[in-house]
Design a protein around this motif. Structure first.
Motif, PDB file in Angstrom:
ATOM      1  N   VAL A  87     -20.619 -21.861   7.939  1.00  0.00           N
ATOM      2  CA  VAL A  87     -19.189 -22.138   7.823  1.00  0.00           C
ATOM      3  C   VAL A  87     -18.387 -20.857   8.026  1.00  0.00           C
ATOM      4  O   VAL A  87     -17.355 -20.850   8.710  1.00  0.00           O
ATOM      5  CB  VAL A  87     -18.874 -22.789   6.457  1.00  0.00           C
ATOM      6  CG1 VAL A  87     -17.375 -22.877   6.229  1.00  0.00           C
ATOM      7  CG2 VAL A  87     -19.508 -24.163   6.384  1.00  0.00           C
ATOM      8  N   MET A  88     -18.847 -19.739   7.494  1.00  0.00           N
ATOM      9  CA  MET A  88     -18.141 -18.471   7.653  1.00  0.00           C
ATOM     10  C   MET A  88     -18.183 -18.016   9.121  1.00  0.00           C
ATOM     11  O   MET A  88     -17.191 -17.502   9.636  1.00  0.00           O
ATOM     12  CB  MET A  88     -18.736 -17.416   6.724  1.00  0.00           C
ATOM     13  CG  MET A  88     -18.453 -17.761   5.269  1.00  0.00           C
ATOM     14  SD  MET A  88     -18.503 -16.444   4.088  1.00  0.00           S
ATOM     15  CE  MET A  88     -17.657 -15.120   4.781  1.00  0.00           C
ATOM     16  N   LEU A  89     -19.307 -18.209   9.791  1.00  0.00           N
ATOM     17  CA  LEU A  89     -19.398 -17.865  11.209  1.00  0.00           C
ATOM     18  C   LEU A  89     -18.468 -18.736  12.042  1.00  0.00           C
ATOM     19  O   LEU A  89     -17.792 -18.248  12.956  1.00  0.00           O
ATOM     20  CB  LEU A  89     -20.842 -17.996  11.699  1.00  0.00           C
ATOM     21  CG  LEU A  89     -21.796 -16.879  11.296  1.00  0.00           C
ATOM     22  CD1 LEU A  89     -23.213 -17.215  11.717  1.00  0.00           C
ATOM     23  CD2 LEU A  89     -21.357 -15.563  11.909  1.00  0.00           C
TER      24      LEU A  89
ATOM     25  N   LEU B 294     -11.094 -18.154  14.200  1.00  0.00           N
ATOM     26  CA  LEU B 294     -10.055 -17.151  14.016  1.00  0.00           C
ATOM     27  C   LEU B 294      -9.953 -16.255  15.251  1.00  0.00           C
ATOM     28  O   LEU B 294      -8.860 -15.992  15.754  1.00  0.00           O
ATOM     29  CB  LEU B 294     -10.338 -16.313  12.774  1.00  0.00           C
ATOM     30  CG  LEU B 294      -9.343 -15.182  12.513  1.00  0.00           C
ATOM     31  CD1 LEU B 294      -7.985 -15.755  12.159  1.00  0.00           C
ATOM     32  CD2 LEU B 294      -9.866 -14.265  11.440  1.00  0.00           C
ATOM     33  N   MET B 295     -11.073 -15.803  15.775  1.00  0.00           N
ATOM     34  CA  MET B 295     -11.067 -14.952  16.966  1.00  0.00           C
ATOM     35  C   MET B 295     -10.519 -15.722  18.167  1.00  0.00           C
ATOM     36  O   MET B 295      -9.773 -15.166  18.975  1.00  0.00           O
ATOM     37  CB  MET B 295     -12.480 -14.439  17.264  1.00  0.00           C
ATOM     38  CG  MET B 295     -13.014 -13.521  16.185  1.00  0.00           C
ATOM     39  SD  MET B 295     -12.001 -12.061  15.944  1.00  0.00           S
ATOM     40  CE  MET B 295     -12.457 -11.141  17.372  1.00  0.00           C
ATOM     41  N   SER B 296     -10.860 -16.985  18.291  1.00  0.00           N
ATOM     42  CA  SER B 296     -10.360 -17.806  19.394  1.00  0.00           C
ATOM     43  C   SER B 296      -8.847 -17.966  19.307  1.00  0.00           C
ATOM     44  O   SER B 296      -8.141 -17.825  20.310  1.00  0.00           O
ATOM     45  CB  SER B 296     -11.042 -19.172  19.369  1.00  0.00           C
ATOM     46  OG  SER B 296     -10.464 -20.029  20.307  1.00  0.00           O
ATOM     47  N   GLU B 297      -8.325 -18.249  18.135  1.00  0.00           N
ATOM     48  CA  GLU B 297      -6.887 -18.402  17.956  1.00  0.00           C
ATOM     49  C   GLU B 297      -6.155 -17.088  18.191  1.00  0.00           C
ATOM     50  O   GLU B 297      -5.086 -17.066  18.803  1.00  0.00           O
ATOM     51  CB  GLU B 297      -6.576 -18.937  16.554  1.00  0.00           C
ATOM     52  CG  GLU B 297      -6.960 -20.377  16.341  1.00  0.00           C
ATOM     53  CD  GLU B 297      -6.202 -21.329  17.250  1.00  0.00           C
ATOM     54  OE1 GLU B 297      -4.991 -21.115  17.458  1.00  0.00           O
ATOM     55  OE2 GLU B 297      -6.819 -22.270  17.751  1.00  0.00           O
ATOM     56  N   LEU B 298      -6.704 -15.976  17.742  1.00  0.00           N
ATOM     57  CA  LEU B 298      -6.071 -14.686  17.957  1.00  0.00           C
ATOM     58  C   LEU B 298      -6.049 -14.312  19.439  1.00  0.00           C
ATOM     59  O   LEU B 298      -5.064 -13.760  19.933  1.00  0.00           O
ATOM     60  CB  LEU B 298      -6.789 -13.598  17.157  1.00  0.00           C
ATOM     61  CG  LEU B 298      -6.504 -13.588  15.660  1.00  0.00           C
ATOM     62  CD1 LEU B 298      -7.337 -12.517  14.964  1.00  0.00           C
ATOM     63  CD2 LEU B 298      -5.032 -13.373  15.382  1.00  0.00           C
ATOM     64  N   SER B 299      -7.107 -14.637  20.171  1.00  0.00           N
ATOM     65  CA  SER B 299      -7.119 -14.323  21.599  1.00  0.00           C
ATOM     66  C   SER B 299      -6.120 -15.198  22.353  1.00  0.00           C
ATOM     67  O   SER B 299      -5.471 -14.733  23.287  1.00  0.00           O
ATOM     68  CB  SER B 299      -8.526 -14.475  22.180  1.00  0.00           C
ATOM     69  OG  SER B 299      -8.923 -15.833  22.161  1.00  0.00           O
ATOM     70  N   ASP B 300      -5.977 -16.467  21.967  1.00  0.00           N
ATOM     71  CA  ASP B 300      -4.967 -17.327  22.592  1.00  0.00           C
ATOM     72  C   ASP B 300      -3.551 -16.859  22.251  1.00  0.00           C
ATOM     73  O   ASP B 300      -2.650 -16.948  23.079  1.00  0.00           O
ATOM     74  CB  ASP B 300      -5.136 -18.778  22.152  1.00  0.00           C
ATOM     75  CG  ASP B 300      -6.307 -19.465  22.827  1.00  0.00           C
ATOM     76  OD1 ASP B 300      -6.791 -18.946  23.854  1.00  0.00           O
ATOM     77  OD2 ASP B 300      -6.727 -20.530  22.340  1.00  0.00           O
TER      78      ASP B 300
END
Length: 81
Positions: free
Chosen positions: A5-7, A13-19
């Motif tokens: 779940v943490m992964l 989170l990384m996907s949303e930040l890159s978008d």
């Protein structure tokens, strides 16, 4: 289970930040015709400067709301160097 779940949360989170970080530009100009008569042409004055673009590469396409291309709208177009 907690590690999975943490992964997954970190990946999301990384996907949303890159978008969020990506700059998306959209070139569009809309003219408000709510005050104009139905068959009346609306005069539009636009001053645009392209300092590095040759004049013979500049093209103007005008399409009305119904999708029809308006012809002979460049008779008053001024291209200055």
């Amino acid at each position: 289970v907690s590690l999975c779940v943490m992964l997954l949360a970190a990946l999301l989170l990384m996907s949303e930040l890159s978008d969020y970080a990506v700059v998306e530009t959209s070139d569009r100009l809309d003219v408000d015709t709510s005050g104009a008569a139905a068959n009346e042409r609306l005069p539009v004055n636009i001053d645009v400067f392209f300092p590095s673009l040759p004049c013979d590469e500049l093209v103007t396409n005008v399409v009305d709301e119904s999708g029809l291309q308006q012809l002979a709208v460049t008779d008053t177009l001024s291209k200055l160097r």
